[in-house]
Design an enzyme around this catalytic site. Structure first.
Site, PDB file in Angstrom:
ATOM      1  CG  LEU A 120     -90.622  40.126   8.391  1.00 60.67           C
ATOM      2  CD1 LEU A 120     -89.133  40.359   8.157  1.00 60.67           C
ATOM      3  CD2 LEU A 120     -90.836  39.021   9.410  1.00 60.67           C
ATOM      4  CG  ASP A 121     -94.911  43.381  13.377  1.00 59.46           C
ATOM      5  OD1 ASP A 121     -95.888  43.162  12.652  1.00 59.46           O
ATOM      6  OD2 ASP A 121     -94.772  42.903  14.517  1.00 59.46           O
ATOM      7  CE  LYS A 122     -92.092  52.530   9.108  1.00 58.86           C
ATOM      8  NZ  LYS A 122     -92.884  53.778   9.032  1.00 58.86           N
ATOM      9  NE  ARG A 126     -94.336  44.010  18.439  1.00 57.74           N
ATOM     10  CZ  ARG A 126     -94.955  45.005  17.802  1.00 57.74           C
ATOM     11  NH1 ARG A 126     -95.382  44.837  16.554  1.00 57.74           N
ATOM     12  NH2 ARG A 126     -95.155  46.153  18.407  1.00 57.74           N
TER      13      ARG A 126
END
Length: 325
Positions: free
Chosen positions: A143-145, A243
């Site tokens: 998962l993105d930060k 995104r």
């Protein structure tokens, strides 16, 4: 002949002999227990796979009689107790599912010594961490930060390989929750557009004709105040896929500093709500993580408490075993 066997202390080398012509990454994955094709590709990219003594490219093929050496680096064992803790929503002898908060990296960039899920997991595994090599020990997906939500971690290399294959074969079903700026033109649609590195900025991803196929389904849950609440169902797993796709559709994830409009002190309003994946021991694991406070607050502003309350809790994790499990 030197086939690239490392010196003592540099890692463990495994030598393989090809019996038929095939892609190198497929050959390595099929020849080594607990290996996925993605893991083989990462080792090839890092120069840790040699064919007849020469470092090979990911797209290379092997022919009968070719000697392939794969170097497995020892795991970077994080000793002692973890410096922080994460909520565990499911755990058994093969894997765990955790609720990752925003602003915690899954796996830090090279040279990054800050807190990460990977470091926490190595410390939790203790001596069992030595069963992994240095390459993403136990990390199945990312998962993105700045993205919160449910994340799977493997306890053994074989479990990691099985889970990675499930993701590669698109057997893992994921549901994300997003608040976006703007309202999609269609209440339910599929965005299908290839994604690759942005040629103008290599730190970003972009929709581009030379990219890899990517497919994202979404459904509008509610809208108001110039924003919308979406449930998002990514069918592929490209970097920053949700995104990038939502931004390309004209409705970027709210507060996204890279693909939308940043807000000081805020993070992108994207959350991994639920996941269903084949369990390495059989059956299907279903796990989730409730939406955190910042996301719930944004949903309330758009649609009120009734909608926000749907996401304030998730069903307990379950392992559904079929008749043959």
């Amino acid at each position: 002949m030197d086939h690239g066997v490392p010196a003592a202390g540099e890692g463990r080398a495994i030598e393989l002999l090809a019996a038929e012509r095939c892609r190198l990454d497929a050959f390595v994955a099929a020849s080594l227990e607990g290996f996925s094709r993605a893991r083989a590709q990462r080792l090839i990219e890092r120069g840790l796979v040699r064919v007849n003594g020469t470092a090979a490219r990911k797209s290379a093929a092997v022919a009968p009689g070719d000697r392939v050496v794969v170097v497995l680096e020892p795991a970077a064992h994080a000793p002692g107790e973890p410096e922080f803790d994460l909520p565990v929503v499911y755990e058994d002898e093969l894997l765990a599912a955790v609720d990752k908060p925003a602003r915690l990296a899954v796996h830090g960039a090279p040279g990054d010594t800050g807190p990460s899920v990977a470091g926490w997991w190595l410390a939790k595994l203790g001596d069992a961490a030595g069963e992994f090599d240095a390459e993403r020990a136990g990390i199945v997906h990312r998962l993105d930060k700045e993205t919160s939500g449910v994340l799977l971690l493997a306890k053994t290399p074989a479990a990691q390989a099985a889970l990675s294959r499930a993701f590669e074969e698109r057997l893992a079903k994921k549901v994300y929750l997003a608040v976006v700026d703007g309202v999609p033109a269609q209440p339910h649609a599929v965005i299908e557009a290839p994604i690759d590195r942005d040629p103008r900025d290599r730190t970003r991803m972009a929709v581009t004709s030379r990219g890899r196929p990517a497919r994202t389904e979404y459904r509008v849950v509610a809208s108001g105040e110039g924003r919308a609440v979406l449930e998002v169902y990514p069918e592929t797993g490209r970097t920053h896929q949700i995104r990038v796709h939502l931004a390309a559709a004209g409705t970027p994830v709210a507060r996204d500093a890279v693909y939308g409009r940043a807000e000081p002190g805020a993070r992108q309003l994207l959350h991994a709500l639920q996941i269903a994946v084949p369990h390495p021991a059989g059956g299907v694991l279903r796990a989730g993580a409730p939406a955190p406070g910042d996301l719930l607050e944004a949903i309330r502003a758009i649609a009120g408490e009734a909608v926000a309350s749907r996401y304030a809790a998730v069903p307990p994790a379950t392992l559904e075993r079929g008749e043959d499990s």
